[in-house]
Structure formats: C-alpha cells, structure tokens
Motif scaffolding. Structure first.
Motif, PDB file in Angstrom:
ATOM      1  N   UNK A  92       0.922  -1.062   0.053  1.00  0.00           N
ATOM      2  CA  UNK A  92       0.000   0.062  -0.111  1.00  0.00           C
ATOM      3  C   UNK A  92       1.091   1.360  -0.072  1.00  0.00           C
ATOM      4  N   UNK A  93       0.364   2.247  -0.673  1.00  0.00           N
ATOM      5  CA  UNK A  93       1.142   3.600  -0.785  1.00  0.00           C
ATOM      6  C   UNK A  93       1.320   4.027   0.841  1.00  0.00           C
ATOM      7  N   UNK A  94       2.232   4.979   0.923  1.00  0.00           N
ATOM      8  CA  UNK A  94       2.750   5.611   2.365  1.00  0.00           C
ATOM      9  C   UNK A  94       1.353   6.365   2.742  1.00  0.00           C
ATOM     10  N   UNK A 134     -10.279  -2.212  -5.062  1.00  0.00           N
ATOM     11  CA  UNK A 134      -8.980  -1.873  -4.937  1.00  0.00           C
ATOM     12  C   UNK A 134      -8.643  -0.489  -6.136  1.00  0.00           C
ATOM     13  N   UNK A 135      -7.808   0.479  -5.698  1.00  0.00           N
ATOM     14  CA  UNK A 135      -7.285   1.304  -6.702  1.00  0.00           C
ATOM     15  C   UNK A 135      -5.885   1.405  -6.567  1.00  0.00           C
ATOM     16  N   UNK A 136      -5.024   1.417  -7.721  1.00  0.00           N
ATOM     17  CA  UNK A 136      -3.683   1.371  -7.611  1.00  0.00           C
ATOM     18  C   UNK A 136      -3.043   2.638  -8.580  1.00  0.00           C
ATOM     19  N   UNK A 137      -1.590   2.724  -7.898  1.00  0.00           N
ATOM     20  CA  UNK A 137      -1.145   3.975  -8.759  1.00  0.00           C
ATOM     21  C   UNK A 137      -0.062   3.173  -9.930  1.00  0.00           C
ATOM     22  N   UNK A 138       0.551   4.178 -10.835  1.00  0.00           N
ATOM     23  CA  UNK A 138       0.909   3.575 -11.763  1.00  0.00           C
ATOM     24  C   UNK A 138       2.147   2.632 -11.612  1.00  0.00           C
ATOM     25  N   UNK A 139       2.701   2.170 -10.319  1.00  0.00           N
ATOM     26  CA  UNK A 139       3.573   1.483 -10.008  1.00  0.00           C
ATOM     27  C   UNK A 139       3.008   0.268  -9.530  1.00  0.00           C
ATOM     28  N   UNK A 140       1.667   0.136  -9.535  1.00  0.00           N
ATOM     29  CA  UNK A 140       1.084  -1.013  -8.800  1.00  0.00           C
ATOM     30  C   UNK A 140       1.045  -1.089  -7.483  1.00  0.00           C
ATOM     31  N   UNK A 141       1.142   0.011  -6.924  1.00  0.00           N
ATOM     32  CA  UNK A 141       0.995   0.172  -5.537  1.00  0.00           C
ATOM     33  C   UNK A 141      -0.534   0.583  -5.073  1.00  0.00           C
ATOM     34  N   UNK A 142      -1.215  -0.199  -4.134  1.00  0.00           N
ATOM     35  CA  UNK A 142      -2.560   0.264  -3.822  1.00  0.00           C
ATOM     36  C   UNK A 142      -2.609   1.560  -3.182  1.00  0.00           C
TER      37      UNK A 142
END
Length: 157
Positions: A40-42, A111-119
């Motif tokens: 997961x993102x920070x 779920x939604x992810x950023x461009x780097x594949x981190x949720x």
C-alpha cells in the motif's frame, strides 16, 4: 512467468489482475503487518468495515490489532472484476477467537492502484459468520495457500 505477469501494474489484463489478487492473498496470509503494509502507498486510504485507516503506519497498527485477536487466520481471495487501475475482489477467511469460537468472514474489496502497481485505496465490506470447527474449509499449514487447494468458487463460497 511471462514478462507481462512480472509487471503487475495498471492497466491490468485478466492475467495480471488474477496474479495481483493472488499476490495480495499471499501477502495477507503471511500475517506480517509490516510486510502487508508494503503493498500500500505511504498515504494509502482504507475503509475496512466501519474503520478508516490512513497510511502505512496505521495499516501496521490495524493489522497488528486484528491478528492479536484472529488466530489461525487463513484467507482466499478471488478476482471479481477489473478495469484500468481498479480491481474488485471477493474473499473469505477463517479464524478463531481466544475462546475457540470459529468464524468465516465473507467480503468484497474495491482496490485502486497507482501507476507503479501499489494500492492507494481499499474499500472493504465484511460480514462474520459463526461456524463450528467441523465446518472449516480452509485446511493448509499457516502461510501461503497451496496451489492445489480449492479456491472460493471451487468450495461453493
């Protein structure tokens, strides 16, 4: 694995979405809050039942509390739908309380992810059902679900 399956980033294909779901399942079955939080993102945002969690530090605290009261936790996730940077899953997990009461929790996650594949967003709806120990369906040693263990659809869940 093909190169595309190594790159579990949006936009997802059916193949990469299925792999992403399995990777998340595997991570949660480690029962390591610090390990799970890395997916997961920070500044990740969760709604989990009626609780709102913001960021990795809160994720670690949340999961630490969770697994201090949910013993013998085993989880199965299954892809429901995907589009672009979003994946929807359904899941079930089994656990027992300190009074040896078994439960099966059923739920759905978006779920939604950023461009780097981190949720960065996780919305979870979960319902717990009391079960007898004899009704348990998730039988494998603690950790990753073996590849030959049935999934949710195979188990009729």
């Amino acid at each position: 694995m093909s190169d595309s399956s190594q790159q579990l980033v949006p936009p997802f294909t059916r193949e990469t979405a299925i792999l992403k779901v399995r990777k998340a399942e595997d991570n949660w079955n480690t029962r390591s809050p610090q390990h799970v939080a890395l997916g997961y993102t920070v500044d990740s945002w969760w709604r989990n039942r009626a609780e709102f969690v913001n960021g990795r530090e809160e994720i670690v605290r949340f999961l630490t509390r969770k697994w201090q009261r949910e013993f013998d936790y085993r989880l199965i996730k299954e892809l429901w739908a995907f589009d672009g940077s979003r994946i929807a899953v359904r899941f079930a997990y089994e656990y027992r309380t300190d009074s040896n009461q078994w439960y099966r929790a059923y739920g759905n996650e978006n779920w939604e992810f950023n461009s780097e594949g981190i949720m960065h967003h996780r919305h979870a709806c979960i319902n717990d059902v009391r079960i007898d120990e004899s009704e348990r369906l998730f039988h494998w040693p603690q950790g990753r679900r073996p590849d030959d263990h049935p999934g949710l659809s195979d188990l009729g869940l």
